[in-house]
Design an enzyme around this catalytic site. Structure first.
Site: not given
Length: 315
Positions: A40-42, A191, A115
């Site tokens: 996933p993101e971050a 997210a 990010n």
């Protein structure tokens, strides 16, 4: 080919925890036959959902600054020690890894974070990265803006992979820039766990005539340190801070793997890449369905420099 979409979250602000979880879940995915593993993101070292870092319009607190310093310390250099570890993992398992990271600037002050997505090949090489062009809402206080030099698409043995992060996917021109590079497997770390996000990824699949791999976290309050200055910001929130919704969509907008909600897990999907070609028979956004005599998109892919050093012409 087979894609594995990891829906999980590490212990926030703990880089070692994130790396340990990443390696373990990558091994699980590879054992299940995955060629491509997406996080996933971050994910590395975590998405600080709900935290305000002591910021209000016109003021910041000392405690919030210390929380941010802690977040900065848990970020990664690209390339760096952490990407080397990702490379060792990818090479050992023989998979492509696509990982959402919080990247620390290495060129100027080293204070700014980005990010980013990093792409690691099965030979262990860092193949490229993408920095989020516009952090969303209050994310802008945490992360800087990327530029067009990282609108990255990677050639693989099974097709071209590339993607945009979360609400970048609402930017029509950014999507077009990806389509124009012939992306076949469009990675969309996010997210956003709302129902409307599912409509977004299905639209992108139809519009781009590509597979869309949407990867979200499953995060709970238990994954947050107890000693944060801004920890009170999530006191009134539900225990499940992000319910997930990771899914894979085919190039005609149908689910290949339906969304997973309210649990940690890995979503698997077998992708028939020949379906991409078949889907473009009647619609190709940057091919026969484009009108370059009417519409034109100019993409600036030059790396943007804050400081330009000159050695000639100065006395």
């Amino acid at each position: 080919m087979k894609v594995a979409v990891v829906q999980a979250a590490p212990f926030l602000f703990d880089k070692a925890s994130a790396l340990e979880k990443l390696v373990a879940m990558s091994k699980e995915a590879a054992a299940a036959g995955a060629n491509l593993v997406v996080f996933p993101e971050a994910f590395l070292p975590g998405y600080p959902r709900g935290l305000g870092f002591g910021a209000r319009v016109g003021s910041r607190t000392d405690g919030g600054r210390r929380d941010w310093e802690r977040y900065w310390a848990s970020a990664v250099d690209v390339p760096g020690i952490e990407t080397e570890l990702l490379g060792e993992t990818a090479k050992e398992l023989g998979v492509y890894l696509v990982v959402g990271v919080v990247e620390r600037d290495q060129e100027y002050s080293r204070a700014t974070l980005y990010n980013s997505i990093v792409y690691i090949g099965p030979d262990g090489r860092l193949l490229g990265k993408h920095r989020k062009l516009v952090p969303t809402g209050t994310e802008r206080l945490l992360w800087g803006q990327g530029d067009g030099s990282t609108l990255t698409v990677i050639d693989t043995s099974f097709g071209r992979i590339g993607g945009l992060i979360c609400w970048e996917n609402y930017m029509p021109l950014a999507r077009t820039a990806m389509y124009a590079q012939g992306v076949d497997i469009y990675i969309a770390p996010t997210a956003d766990a709302r129902d409307t996000w599912q409509a977004t990824i299905r639209h992108i699949a139809c519009e781009g005539r590509c597979f869309v791999v949407s990867c979200n976290q499953f995060a709970t309050k238990a994954s947050y340190p107890a000693d944060l200055s801004s920890g009170g910001d999530i006191e009134g929130d539900d225990d499940i801070l992000c319910r997930g919704g990771s899914a894979v969509v085919g190039p005609l907008g149908e689910y290949v793997a339906e969304p997973l909600y309210n649990e940690e897990g890995i979503v698997y999907a077998e992708l028939d890449l020949s379906a991409v070609t078949r889907s473009r028979f009647d619609f190709d956004a940057v091919g026969h369905y484009s009108r370059p005599d009417i519409f034109r998109l100019d993409v600036n892919k030059r790396k943007q420099a804050i400081v330009s050093s000159q050695t000639e012409g100065w006395i």
